[in-house]
Design an enzyme around this catalytic site. Sequence first.
Site, PDB file in Angstrom:
ATOM      1  N   ARG A 182       2.457  -2.987  16.193  1.00  0.00           N
ATOM      2  CA  ARG A 182       2.012  -1.723  16.783  1.00  0.00           C
ATOM      3  C   ARG A 182       0.857  -1.963  17.744  1.00  0.00           C
ATOM      4  O   ARG A 182       0.774  -1.325  18.793  1.00  0.00           O
ATOM      5  CB  ARG A 182       1.611  -0.755  15.659  1.00  0.00           C
ATOM      6  CG  ARG A 182       1.389   0.664  16.141  1.00  0.00           C
ATOM      7  CD  ARG A 182       1.260   1.642  14.999  1.00  0.00           C
ATOM      8  NE  ARG A 182       0.064   1.401  14.206  1.00  0.00           N
ATOM      9  CZ  ARG A 182      -0.227   2.047  13.076  1.00  0.00           C
ATOM     10  NH1 ARG A 182       0.605   2.969  12.589  1.00  0.00           N
ATOM     11  NH2 ARG A 182      -1.328   1.787  12.408  1.00  0.00           N
ATOM     12  N   GLU A 241       1.418  16.130  14.484  1.00  0.00           N
ATOM     13  CA  GLU A 241       0.694  15.479  13.393  1.00  0.00           C
ATOM     14  C   GLU A 241      -0.734  16.009  13.361  1.00  0.00           C
ATOM     15  O   GLU A 241      -1.062  16.952  14.075  1.00  0.00           O
ATOM     16  CB  GLU A 241       0.732  13.960  13.558  1.00  0.00           C
ATOM     17  CG  GLU A 241       0.144  13.445  14.862  1.00  0.00           C
ATOM     18  CD  GLU A 241       0.008  11.918  14.856  1.00  0.00           C
ATOM     19  OE1 GLU A 241      -0.380  11.342  13.820  1.00  0.00           O
ATOM     20  OE2 GLU A 241       0.265  11.306  15.906  1.00  0.00           O
ATOM     21  N   LYS A 247      -2.172   3.608  19.515  1.00  0.00           N
ATOM     22  CA  LYS A 247      -3.411   3.796  18.755  1.00  0.00           C
ATOM     23  C   LYS A 247      -4.600   3.487  19.657  1.00  0.00           C
ATOM     24  O   LYS A 247      -5.220   2.434  19.582  1.00  0.00           O
ATOM     25  CB  LYS A 247      -3.391   2.912  17.511  1.00  0.00           C
ATOM     26  CG  LYS A 247      -4.042   3.569  16.326  1.00  0.00           C
ATOM     27  CD  LYS A 247      -3.714   2.885  15.027  1.00  0.00           C
ATOM     28  CE  LYS A 247      -4.576   3.396  13.912  1.00  0.00           C
ATOM     29  NZ  LYS A 247      -4.209   4.745  13.433  1.00  0.00           N
TER      30      LYS A 247
HETATM   31  C1  LIG Z   1      -3.427   5.415  12.549  1.00  0.00           C
HETATM   32  C2  LIG Z   1      -2.840   6.773  12.717  1.00  0.00           C
HETATM   33  C3  LIG Z   1      -1.968   7.342  11.762  1.00  0.00           C
HETATM   34  C4  LIG Z   1      -1.658   6.688  10.450  1.00  0.00           C
HETATM   35  O1  LIG Z   1      -1.002   5.468  10.555  1.00  0.00           O
HETATM   36  P1  LIG Z   1      -0.961   4.451   9.338  1.00  0.00           P
HETATM   37  O2  LIG Z   1      -0.300   3.256   9.911  1.00  0.00           O
HETATM   38  O3  LIG Z   1      -0.158   5.067   8.265  1.00  0.00           O
HETATM   39  O4  LIG Z   1      -2.372   4.226   8.913  1.00  0.00           O
HETATM   40  C5  LIG Z   1      -1.422   8.584  12.047  1.00  0.00           C
HETATM   41  N1  LIG Z   1      -1.716   9.253  13.180  1.00  0.00           N
HETATM   42  C6  LIG Z   1      -2.568   8.744  14.101  1.00  0.00           C
HETATM   43  C7  LIG Z   1      -2.852   9.536  15.313  1.00  0.00           C
HETATM   44  C8  LIG Z   1      -3.143   7.497  13.903  1.00  0.00           C
HETATM   45  O5  LIG Z   1      -3.988   7.010  14.828  1.00  0.00           O
END
Ligand SMILES: *Cc1c(COP(=O)(O)O)cnc(C)c1O
Length: 343
Positions: A82, A220, A184
């Site tokens: 990722r 989300e 991210k």
């Molecule tokens: C990091 C993140 C998540 C959660 O991802 P995980 O891999 O489960 O920790 C969800 N939404 C956003 C916007 C994120 O930055």
Amino acid sequence: MEKKNLDWANIGFSYIQTDKRYVSNYKNGAWDEGTLTSDAAIMLSECAGVLQYAQTCFEGLKAYTTEDGRIVTFRPDQNAKRMMNSARGLEMPEFPEERFLDAVEKTVAANAAYVPPYGSGATLYIRPYMFGSSPVIGVKPAAEYQFRMFATPVGPYFKGGVRPLTIRVSDFDRAAPNGTGHIKAGLNYAMSLHAIVSAHEEGYDENMYLDPKTRTKVEETGGANFLFVTKDHKIVTPKSSSILPSITRRSLVHVAKEYLGMEVEEREVLLSEVQEFAECGLCGTAAVISPVGKIVDHGKEICFPSGMEKIGPVTQKLYDTLTGIQMGRIEAPEGWLREIPIK
Ligand SMILES: *Cc1c(COP(=O)(O)O)cnc(C)c1O
């Protein structure tokens, strides 16, 4: 190896400096070999790309002590992949998966004294990140980058028991329709800060963001994906190109299908159908899954039958199974746990 004398159950979720961190620099088109350092400070040009135009991305994962005393990390290969995808999206060089996994191993091993003991509820949070380090004044990608990884112990997310959350439907967006929602990037968080502060001021725990184009579909929260449970025990999770693909959510979907024999639908979820669901949870590394008791849409309350007192039965089962896998109590799917060799 002697553990640090910390009050594991009460350390909370804030930065505690540990002994070593990993650093690698990218220059002249290549990463150097990388090293562990005791120096927690970074010296940067005043004109570094990250400071001027926010060219930075990050990851988050955890190391745990299993029931039989091993130190393991959970699916770090997925974080590596990722992060490579995030780097491509921000015109940064990829830090290769094998290098990433080696950095995780070195960082956790060097800070093994900070990996909380089994049963404490605490974990070692690992934060990989990368940023443009060379000077940039005309808008373009930096020529040089730094990749770093530190670790910090974090306490149990739900101290004193799980408390279902109250969230609001936000009037702000976290991502543009064809923007950076799926990567991210620190910038996604910068623009969510005003929204989360104002949500807290109004008494909500989190914001539910809708799709920025039509504002009719569930996306989300600022840092966690949604999982819903239908009244006939199916899992439904929103699908959208601007959602950040949570590794926890993908793992819970696998657990639901393969361990619990549940049906899972990954599809667009309309805000108007949310009131039909029986349970709602937020998935992310920090809490694994946090139950949502109530969603407030501009004064209209959507209350889930699971209520405000306890976690719903399906959410609980998902939580117990995934944390059981992480702590080595339940057999993990091939490749999910990576043991850290400790000398
Ligand atoms: C990091 C993140 C998540 C959660 O991802 P995980 O891999 O489960 O920790 C969800 N939404 C956003 C916007 C994120 O930055």
